[in-house]
Design an enzyme around this catalytic site. Sequence first.
Site, mmCIF file in Angstrom:
data_model
loop_
_atom_site.group_PDB
_atom_site.id
_atom_site.type_symbol
_atom_site.label_atom_id
_atom_site.label_comp_id
_atom_site.label_asym_id
_atom_site.label_seq_id
_atom_site.Cartn_x
_atom_site.Cartn_y
_atom_site.Cartn_z
ATOM 1 N N PRO A 170 -2.996 -29.249 -1.833
ATOM 2 C CG PRO A 170 -4.463 -30.909 -2.817
ATOM 3 C CD PRO A 170 -3.569 -30.489 -2.790
ATOM 4 C CD GLU A 171 -1.876 -26.487 3.992
ATOM 5 O OE1 GLU A 171 -1.612 -27.128 4.837
ATOM 6 O OE2 GLU A 171 -1.056 -26.018 3.645
ATOM 7 C CG HIS A 177 -4.025 -33.767 -16.817
ATOM 8 N ND1 HIS A 177 -2.498 -34.552 -16.782
ATOM 9 C CD2 HIS A 177 -4.385 -33.429 -17.900
ATOM 10 C CE1 HIS A 177 -2.140 -33.875 -18.310
ATOM 11 N NE2 HIS A 177 -3.189 -32.899 -18.227
ATOM 12 N NE ARG A 187 2.576 -28.671 -10.692
ATOM 13 C CZ ARG A 187 3.537 -27.738 -9.900
ATOM 14 N NH1 ARG A 187 2.307 -27.343 -9.881
ATOM 15 N NH2 ARG A 187 4.442 -28.368 -9.489
ATOM 16 N NE ARG A 207 13.408 -32.443 18.244
ATOM 17 C CZ ARG A 207 12.119 -33.382 17.411
ATOM 18 N NH1 ARG A 207 11.516 -35.092 17.717
ATOM 19 N NH2 ARG A 207 12.265 -33.554 16.209
#
Length: 291
Positions: free
Chosen positions: A2-3, A113, A133, A172
Amino acid sequence: MPELPEVEVTRRRIGPLLVGRRICQVRTTRDSYFFLTRPARLRARLTGRRIAALARHGKYLVAELDEGSRLVVHLGMTGQLFSSAATSPRLLSASRRSSISPEAQRDFEADAHTHLQLKFDDGGPGVYFRDVRKFGKVLLLERGESHPRLARLGIDALAATGEALFAATRGRKASIKALLLNQALITGVGNIYADEALFRAGVRPARRAGRVTRRECARIAAAVREVLERSIETGGSSIRDYVAPDGSDGSYQDERRVYARAGEPCLDCGSSIRRITVAQRGTHYCPTCQR
Ligand SMILES: [Zn+2]
């Protein structure tokens, strides 16, 4: 994984199920690395608390409790935060899914879970945090307490400006994509969104960040907000195990223009989309549209 958009979609959908409700019972699985705060303490401290607000910092969800403490949740790779009345068959294991009728796939039953279960004194649906997980995290912060995981986050990607990006990239040597993925600089831009935003901005991912112009930084910041907001509108990406908290699937992946399209024609110019490795991540771009 998930972002930011998926986490924001989760916040918007699960918020109404949490805010204003008083927790009357907390169940957890046994102590493990999943719990940055020991489960026994979570159970003791959360019981009886009312949730005042649900905020988001980068990919962290922060439930603000009535007496000033905060419950912090990170979904990790496969974390799912949803109502106990969720009905998605995707929440069930493949073997169970095949052995029961669609009608019987209602009301998710907590399993091994389901690491955190919150029940409320109004008797309505509970809220479950399930993570197969177990890369997710749960943490309780007392009033005024901070945590390095939150303190080191950069500006939220949805609030990123071209000027801030320009300032952050001067001098950078790293690639512009590496800097977009650097959570200490900008928090919440994941791999898919970095590739999609750089395509929309017309900037190659491997370009040295310090050489990206002010105008290009403005285009990149705008594109980052655009792809994230578009993804939030469509319910977030549905890659792999992600499932929206109401059990529905997201649909952003259908709008990808470069990510995971290596060898396919660019939708703008027809050139073949290339895949390279930048910042140790699979990276996709159009050699014609991006400079
Ligand atoms: Zn192109």
